[in-house]
Design a protein around this motif. Sequence first.
Motif: not given
Length: 339
Positions: A273-301
Amino acid sequence: MSDHPAGRANASELPERDLPPGRHALLREQLMTELRRQEHEEPGERKHTGRRTPGWVRRRGTGDGRSPRPRLLRPALGVAAVAAATAAVLTLTPALGGVQESQMIDQRAVALLEDVALAAESRKAPAEIRDDQYVYVLSKGAYRTYFQEGKTRIDPPQKRELWTAVDGSREGLLVDEGHFGGRTATEPDTPGLPTNTSYRSLQRLPTDPQEMRDWLYEHASDNEFDDDHNAFVLVGDMVRETLLPPDVAAALFRAAGTIPGVEVRDHVRDAAGREGIAVTRESRGERTEIVFDRTTKEYLGERTVRTEKDEHNGLSRGDLIGQSAVLERAVVDRTGERP
């Protein structure tokens, strides 16, 4: 959540200009490599071997150093068209094959991943890690299960604990509360496999972004998805349930910023449930999002979401395919021990 890539965050968070020395050269080289690859790629060259098995499964070797693809979250990913109107593109001159504009590299993603890399470099690795110790990762996640006749189900996120031998020479331990859960011994590293994820194996990975990019493309899965997509998937695989040395993590994230089709999205939540900012990539009708903490830039999920209707499996646009969240990483003396 908006269905469009996020706009630029404030300037202090995502510097768009003044990239570190060598970054522009790296991007230019990547762009030229991509053009050469596309020139020699025939239409319909990519094979399709069917949907990848969803599920949260430890990576196993294929014998050739590539990572097979049963993993958390990702039946499909791939190239996404970056909006032509965005300012975050590299422009080519007519001398480069007559191409006027490229939609390959999103500069917002480059800037965000540069911030993530700088944050990774600033973190200290645990001191004096011994080969007889274990890397401990506490996480939680949920993934969609696919049944016959187009039926699916996704459970609420469940806790998962993983102990991996620092030198990869011994079995580890997985404790999973999910419906495939229980206590399971995990395999030691496969000798000679480049994609082993024990701490000692990760220490041997490149620390130069261009060399890391080459490594990603060399060792990503060889399947029905394009090379760029598979390299992006491998980025997530290498960070999810591991303890990356800081210099290796920085190179990994900088290399990820050179993968075509990667975009930025705001207000993305991980499985905790932690909100962050993500880098994403989309193909074949699905999008995967790698999420980071907006402030610390640590990987979240991570998350994977449907972007198109999937009639065969009864899924609609916006349906969640899977999600994860890393809650803690540490080094301990034995399996079953918690920090």
